[in-house]
Motif scaffolding. Sequence first.
Motif, short mmCIF file in Angstrom:
data_model
loop_
_atom_site.label_atom_id
_atom_site.label_comp_id
_atom_site.label_asym_id
_atom_site.label_seq_id
_atom_site.Cartn_x
_atom_site.Cartn_y
_atom_site.Cartn_z
N GLN A 223 0.83 -1.20 0.00
CA GLN A 223 0.00 0.00 0.00
C GLN A 223 0.87 1.26 0.00
OE1 GLN A 223 -2.41 -0.67 3.47
NE2 GLN A 223 -3.45 -2.43 2.55
N PHE A 224 1.95 1.22 0.76
CA PHE A 224 2.88 2.35 0.76
C PHE A 224 3.48 2.56 -0.62
CE2 PHE A 224 7.33 3.68 0.91
CZ PHE A 224 7.19 4.97 1.43
N LEU A 225 3.89 1.48 -1.27
CA LEU A 225 4.48 1.60 -2.60
C LEU A 225 3.49 2.21 -3.59
CD1 LEU A 225 6.40 -1.80 -2.91
CD2 LEU A 225 7.37 0.47 -2.51
N ALA A 226 2.26 1.75 -3.53
CA ALA A 226 1.24 2.26 -4.45
C ALA A 226 1.00 3.75 -4.24
CB ALA A 226 -0.05 1.48 -4.28
N ALA A 227 1.01 4.16 -2.98
CA ALA A 227 0.71 5.56 -2.66
C ALA A 227 1.90 6.49 -2.86
CB ALA A 227 0.22 5.66 -1.21
N SER A 228 3.11 5.93 -2.86
CA SER A 228 4.31 6.77 -2.90
C SER A 228 4.88 6.94 -4.30
CB SER A 228 5.38 6.19 -1.97
OG SER A 228 5.78 4.90 -2.41
N GLY A 229 4.20 6.40 -5.31
CA GLY A 229 4.66 6.60 -6.68
C GLY A 229 5.69 5.61 -7.15
N PHE A 230 5.74 4.44 -6.54
CA PHE A 230 6.68 3.39 -6.97
C PHE A 230 6.45 3.06 -8.44
CE2 PHE A 230 7.51 -1.33 -7.22
CZ PHE A 230 8.88 -1.26 -7.08
N THR A 231 7.54 3.04 -9.21
CA THR A 231 7.43 2.77 -10.65
C THR A 231 8.16 1.50 -11.06
OG1 THR A 231 9.36 4.19 -11.07
CG2 THR A 231 7.18 5.21 -11.24
#
Length: 273
Positions: A223-231
């Motif tokens: 969830q953190f990755l999705a919200a933090s702009g992980f590409t």
Amino acid sequence: MDPPQEPLGPIPVALSTSSVYPLGPDHAFAVAKDLGYDGVEVMVTGNSLSRDGDQLHALVQRFGIPVTAIHAPTLLLTQQVWGGAWTKIQRSALLAHELGCDVVVVHPPFRWQGKYASGFEEGVRRANETYGVKIAVENMYRWRTSGNGREMYLPHWDPVPMDYEYVTWDFSHAAIGRVNSLEAVQALGERLTHVHLTDGNDSGTDEHLPPGRGTQPVAETLQFLAASGFTGGVAAEVSTRRYRKVPGELERVLGETLEFARTHLQRPAADQD
């Protein structure tokens, strides 16, 4: 006024060929296609198909899904594949180029690989530049014997404090290393390039459980990755040997793994296409 930013697309979820090992890459492609995975991560092993660019390309064409990453043969069980340590990285990078992907997962050197280990950080930087790929060093752990931890990787098993430009994070390895994955991923920031989706317990065994069945904060980290702009990308790396005795169980577990990933990797509404 700054122009509006392009919305981020969904984070791709691939299936690692290790999830069906010792069955071959062809089986992984078939399962990935049937279940709806976005691609396949190929772990290079003693299986000749895993090392053959032409045959892997034929699988890409046949099943219509790409190879998203190459896992170099830097495991203990693949030490005899492709010769010397730097040769393994070179050939993995060339295979990645051949298949149109740019991520190569590598483990840090074993303690007995002294010369390789002493120049590892600088060598990885040079390899990134030379081959035009992202050599993403994976987190490992202390080996436990009689309750004690032994340092078996150099320069360190934990990539967070190291000077690597690209990193792969594995939840099962984090469990053995007694590392909180959410905190580690937050500390890595933009250096995090690739994720091995799995889970584990503080048992001293590299369990590679389906996500949500161990003690790692897997859902919260995704969830953190999705919200933090992980590409970057995610690859399911789940041990399925225990599920193969019952027909359909392997597919059920890997299907649930994909559903878990898609659920927790949902971008915030404003970031989606």
